[in-house]
Design a protein around this motif. Sequence first.
Motif, PDB file in Angstrom:
ATOM      1  N   VAL A   4       0.846  -1.190   0.000  1.00  0.00           N
ATOM      2  CA  VAL A   4       0.000   0.000   0.000  1.00  0.00           C
ATOM      3  C   VAL A   4       0.879   1.236   0.000  1.00  0.00           C
ATOM      4  N   ILE A   5       0.371   2.301  -0.567  1.00  0.00           N
ATOM      5  CA  ILE A   5       1.048   3.587  -0.559  1.00  0.00           C
ATOM      6  C   ILE A   5       0.129   4.580   0.158  1.00  0.00           C
ATOM      7  N   ILE A   6       0.675   5.211   1.187  1.00  0.00           N
ATOM      8  CA  ILE A   6      -0.084   6.137   2.021  1.00  0.00           C
ATOM      9  C   ILE A   6       0.462   7.540   1.812  1.00  0.00           C
ATOM     10  N   ASN A   7      -0.420   8.519   1.772  1.00  0.00           N
ATOM     11  CA  ASN A   7       0.007   9.910   1.690  1.00  0.00           C
ATOM     12  C   ASN A   7       0.434  10.382   3.076  1.00  0.00           C
ATOM     13  N   GLY A   8       1.731  10.590   3.250  1.00  0.00           N
ATOM     14  CA  GLY A   8       2.262  11.005   4.533  1.00  0.00           C
ATOM     15  C   GLY A   8       2.635  12.470   4.563  1.00  0.00           C
ATOM     16  N   PRO A   9       3.101  12.964   5.688  1.00  0.00           N
ATOM     17  CA  PRO A   9       3.464  14.381   5.826  1.00  0.00           C
ATOM     18  C   PRO A   9       4.584  14.819   4.894  1.00  0.00           C
ATOM     19  N   GLU A  10       5.460  13.872   4.510  1.00  0.00           N
ATOM     20  CA  GLU A  10       6.581  14.197   3.630  1.00  0.00           C
ATOM     21  C   GLU A  10       6.459  13.518   2.269  1.00  0.00           C
ATOM     22  N   GLY A  11       5.265  13.072   1.939  1.00  0.00           N
ATOM     23  CA  GLY A  11       5.063  12.393   0.664  1.00  0.00           C
ATOM     24  C   GLY A  11       4.671  10.942   0.867  1.00  0.00           C
ATOM     25  N   ARG A  12       5.118  10.092  -0.038  1.00  0.00           N
ATOM     26  CA  ARG A  12       4.728   8.684  -0.057  1.00  0.00           C
ATOM     27  C   ARG A  12       5.261   7.922   1.149  1.00  0.00           C
ATOM     28  N   ILE A  13       4.385   7.099   1.744  1.00  0.00           N
ATOM     29  CA  ILE A  13       4.780   6.142   2.775  1.00  0.00           C
ATOM     30  C   ILE A  13       4.497   4.751   2.235  1.00  0.00           C
ATOM     31  N   GLU A  14       5.512   3.918   2.233  1.00  0.00           N
ATOM     32  CA  GLU A  14       5.398   2.540   1.735  1.00  0.00           C
ATOM     33  C   GLU A  14       4.978   1.610   2.866  1.00  0.00           C
ATOM     34  N   GLY A  15       3.980   0.785   2.615  1.00  0.00           N
ATOM     35  CA  GLY A  15       3.528  -0.125   3.649  1.00  0.00           C
ATOM     36  C   GLY A  15       3.125  -1.485   3.108  1.00  0.00           C
ATOM     37  N   ARG A  16       2.881  -2.402   4.027  1.00  0.00           N
ATOM     38  CA  ARG A  16       2.302  -3.710   3.717  1.00  0.00           C
ATOM     39  C   ARG A  16       1.097  -3.895   4.634  1.00  0.00           C
ATOM     40  N   TYR A  17       0.020  -4.385   4.067  1.00  0.00           N
ATOM     41  CA  TYR A  17      -1.243  -4.413   4.795  1.00  0.00           C
ATOM     42  C   TYR A  17      -1.933  -5.763   4.651  1.00  0.00           C
ATOM     43  N   HIS A  18      -2.438  -6.263   5.770  1.00  0.00           N
ATOM     44  CA  HIS A  18      -3.286  -7.464   5.773  1.00  0.00           C
ATOM     45  C   HIS A  18      -4.676  -7.049   6.220  1.00  0.00           C
ATOM     46  N   HIS A  19      -5.662  -7.349   5.386  1.00  0.00           N
ATOM     47  CA  HIS A  19      -7.046  -7.020   5.724  1.00  0.00           C
ATOM     48  C   HIS A  19      -7.755  -8.270   6.215  1.00  0.00           C
ATOM     49  N   THR A  54      -2.101 -10.901  12.733  1.00  0.00           N
ATOM     50  CA  THR A  54      -3.024 -11.419  11.709  1.00  0.00           C
ATOM     51  C   THR A  54      -3.665 -12.726  12.179  1.00  0.00           C
ATOM     52  N   ARG A  55      -2.881 -13.566  12.845  1.00  0.00           N
ATOM     53  CA  ARG A  55      -3.440 -14.841  13.327  1.00  0.00           C
ATOM     54  C   ARG A  55      -4.504 -14.622  14.393  1.00  0.00           C
ATOM     55  N   ARG A  56      -4.458 -13.491  15.065  1.00  0.00           N
ATOM     56  CA  ARG A  56      -5.462 -13.163  16.077  1.00  0.00           C
ATOM     57  C   ARG A  56      -6.621 -12.367  15.503  1.00  0.00           C
ATOM     58  N   GLY A  57      -6.687 -12.279  14.166  1.00  0.00           N
ATOM     59  CA  GLY A  57      -7.860 -11.705  13.518  1.00  0.00           C
ATOM     60  C   GLY A  57      -7.813 -10.219  13.244  1.00  0.00           C
ATOM     61  N   PHE A  58      -6.659  -9.591  13.431  1.00  0.00           N
ATOM     62  CA  PHE A  58      -6.548  -8.157  13.200  1.00  0.00           C
ATOM     63  C   PHE A  58      -6.377  -7.836  11.714  1.00  0.00           C
ATOM     64  N   SER A  59      -6.802  -6.639  11.320  1.00  0.00           N
ATOM     65  CA  SER A  59      -6.317  -5.999  10.110  1.00  0.00           C
ATOM     66  C   SER A  59      -5.072  -5.224  10.516  1.00  0.00           C
ATOM     67  N   VAL A  60      -3.944  -5.486   9.857  1.00  0.00           N
ATOM     68  CA  VAL A  60      -2.649  -5.015  10.359  1.00  0.00           C
ATOM     69  C   VAL A  60      -1.878  -4.273   9.271  1.00  0.00           C
ATOM     70  N   LEU A  61      -1.248  -3.178   9.682  1.00  0.00           N
ATOM     71  CA  LEU A  61      -0.406  -2.390   8.787  1.00  0.00           C
ATOM     72  C   LEU A  61       0.990  -2.252   9.379  1.00  0.00           C
ATOM     73  N   ARG A  62       1.994  -2.530   8.566  1.00  0.00           N
ATOM     74  CA  ARG A  62       3.359  -2.159   8.907  1.00  0.00           C
ATOM     75  C   ARG A  62       3.875  -1.281   7.773  1.00  0.00           C
ATOM     76  N   PHE A  63       4.783  -0.381   8.063  1.00  0.00           N
ATOM     77  CA  PHE A  63       5.203   0.569   7.039  1.00  0.00           C
ATOM     78  C   PHE A  63       6.621   1.043   7.314  1.00  0.00           C
TER      79      PHE A  63
END
Length: 218
Positions: A4-19, A54-63
């Motif tokens: 995922v790409i997030i709009n951050g305060p200094e531009g692009r933030i690169e992340g990985r997301y599990h829904h 994720t195994r505990r059922g969360f939607s999780v983001l790391r970036f």
Amino acid sequence: MPEVIINGPEGRIEGRYHHSPVAGAPIAVLLHPHPLHGGTMNNRVVLNMFHAFTRRGFSVLRFNFRGVGRSQGRFARGEGELADAAAALDWLQAVNPSAPVAWVGGFSFGAWIGMQLLMRRPEINGFISVAPPANTYDFTFLAPCPSSGLIVHGDADEIVPRADVKKLVDRLSNQRGITIDFRSIGGANHVFQDRIPELVEHVETYLEHALGQEAAVA
């Protein structure tokens, strides 16, 4: 896990997301170690925490904080990284508007940023701090600490002495209504070399217990 790409305060933030496939799942954002010392969202501790959530059922983001990987910007002494974390949480909440609870987790420098985010965002219900750098960063802003949580430390940590983390734990535990679950892993160094499975077990058992309590209260 999609990029995922997030709009951050200094531009692009690169992340990985599990829904999570479960409607109304809890959410969590995970924060990596110091950007100037090789910290990235693919750090082994952060990655394994990600899978535990994720195994505990969360939607999780790391970036990646600004200046790391494909995230734009430059290291900003913690102030900018806190702004990045807030932007990441905003994105996560926008994608999961019905999430009943929010958590933050961080490792080393990321634990310090995570605790600051906890202070600024009252919707965060719990935290997991792994090897918080209590000897080099100021945690006195946790007055009072707004949430109970888990702190995990290796008793052979060569960077952060156990005594400094224990002082932090004791100070937080003395605050009214706050319970800090402190778990020390025997023989673990700062990066939990050969001790990742034990770390993951502590994280998962704590999440199971905490989520069970929240469900009982609800």
